[in-house]
Design a protein around this motif. Structure first.
Motif, PDB file in Angstrom:
ATOM      1  N   ARG A  38       3.356  13.374  -3.597  1.00 19.39           N
ATOM      2  CA  ARG A  38       2.882  14.731  -3.375  1.00 19.39           C
ATOM      3  C   ARG A  38       3.773  15.679  -4.157  1.00 19.39           C
ATOM      4  N   ALA A  41      -0.718   7.233  -6.654  1.00 18.98           N
ATOM      5  CA  ALA A  41      -1.499   6.881  -5.461  1.00 18.98           C
ATOM      6  C   ALA A  41      -0.773   5.829  -4.632  1.00 18.98           C
ATOM      7  N   ARG A  86       7.659   1.756   4.928  1.00 19.68           N
ATOM      8  CA  ARG A  86       7.549   2.936   4.086  1.00 19.68           C
ATOM      9  C   ARG A  86       8.925   3.415   3.664  1.00 19.68           C
ATOM     10  N   ASP A 144       2.049   7.344  -2.825  1.00 19.90           N
ATOM     11  CA  ASP A 144       1.665   8.497  -2.005  1.00 19.90           C
ATOM     12  C   ASP A 144       2.444   9.742  -2.451  1.00 19.90           C
TER      13      ASP A 144
END
Length: 362
Positions: free
Chosen positions: A60, A55, A8, A58
């Motif tokens: 935000r 998406a 990540r 991820d």
């Protein structure tokens, strides 16, 4: 060593990252993801690419950036005094209502703890530095003349000791509650009813004393000075110490048939002092409180109390504060007064046929 595909990123994805993956500008990505009006000009295919990229990354939205753009933090504050080692059941009941109402409106809640409203009131300005949209003051005691509230922040108070300028206050009919409680005790057959008074100079405590006096006058029972004692606070310790002292000063005297505390905490302290003296509730003395908090419901025996709808009052404070923030409620709206009711439980029952005497060992 080459980075694993499953690893990540070490930072949150940005609009620029989303735009880069979707092959569009950061501005176009922002328009779609933040629902801007200009997003209607973007084709369906481009919109799908942006949403897919968001998406996969991820993504935000940045809450701080959004707050700056909207001039709203979506956060309300609650300021209250916390002192001593006791659980503040009054605040917990209010806070339960505040939290539930705030969550229902997608608002965050920040609690600011104070030691004393007097010297700490000046801290209110630092609380209103942009991190909250408005502030609920729980039982503030400072005077409006002290001018401690900033004008750029909306406020709502609960049980304020005095009416503050441009602050809507929420309270309950405390005098009526005390009046109805004493009349209920008289209806059970009690004549010698003690009242353990709350803090001196507090509007709520004074209202409860007035209700006590008015009820006795209605029932043609003289007010006895020796049956009006002060706890000095709304705490268990205050109630316990006040009755301990009274018992020590009145060995051999007739006990009150009932004792009405100005709060549930005071009443719990009264029951502790009675137990220390070998006296039983309600066999020897009936006891009642005010607030109807969790303390009343879990005490043994369960405590007769004046019910204040504290959770509902907390929820109403949130609704009024949001109305003030959104400029839908006027700052000079009149105080909102909630009704109260007497809840009779096991701690109060008709007195016995013989007088109980203060034990000499007390």
């Amino acid at each position: 060593m080459p980075k694993s595909k499953s690893s990540r990123p070490l930072r949150a994805a940005t609009l620029a990252d989303v735009g880069r993956m979707a092959g569009v500008s950061a501005m176009a990505a922002s328009a779609v993801l933040n629902g801007a009006r200009t997003s209607s000009r973007i084709s369906d295919e481009t919109r799908r690419r942006i949403l897919k990229a968001a998406a996969q990354l991820d993504y935000r939205p940045n809450a701080a950036a959004r707050a700056l753009a909207n001039r709203r933090m979506q956060t309300i504050g609650v300021a209250a005094v916390f002192s001593g080692g006791e659980i503040n059941h009054y605040f917990l009941e209010l806070f339960n209502g505040i939290m539930a109402a705030a969550a229902a409106r997608d608002q965050n809640t920040t609690v600011f703890s104070l030691h004393n409203w007097g010297p700490d009131a000046s801290r209110l300005r630092t609380m209103c530095d942009g991190r909250i949209d408005g502030l609920i003051l729980v039982a503030p005691t400072f005077s409006p003349k002290e001018n401690v509230l900033p004008t750029h922040t909306p406020f709502v108070s609960i049980h304020a000791n005095s009416q503050l300028e441009d602050v809507i206050n929420i309270e309950s009919d405390e005098e009526r509650g005390a009046y109805e409680m004493v009349r209920m005790l008289v209806s059970q057959g009690h004549q010698r009813i003690m009242h353990v008074v709350g803090p001196e100079g507090m509007t709520g405590a004074q209202r409860r004393v007035r209700g006590y006096r008015r009820a006795l006058a209605t029932e043609h029972i003289p007010v006895r000075a020796d049956l009006l004692i002060s706890a000095g606070s709304y705490s268990v310790e205050g109630g316990r110490d006040a009755l301990r002292q009274w018992l020590r000063q009145h060995p051999g005297a007739r006990l009150p048939q009932a004792i009405f505390g100005a709060s549930d905490s005071i009443a719990v302290g009264v029951m502790e002092a009675l137990a220390e003296a070998g006296l039983r509730v309600p066999d020897d003395v009936s006891v009642a409180g005010f607030d109807d908090t969790l303390a009343a419901r879990i005490s043994v025996p369960q405590l007769t109390s004046v019910h204040q709808p504290l959770r509902t009052m907390g929820a109403r404070a949130v609704e009024l504060l949001l109305g003030r923030i959104e400029r839908q409620v006027a700052a000079d709206a009149p105080p909102i007064v909630f009704p109260v009711e007497v809840v009779v439980r096991a701690s109060a029952r008709p007195p016995g046929t013989t007088d109980r005497i203060v034990p000499a060992v007390a």
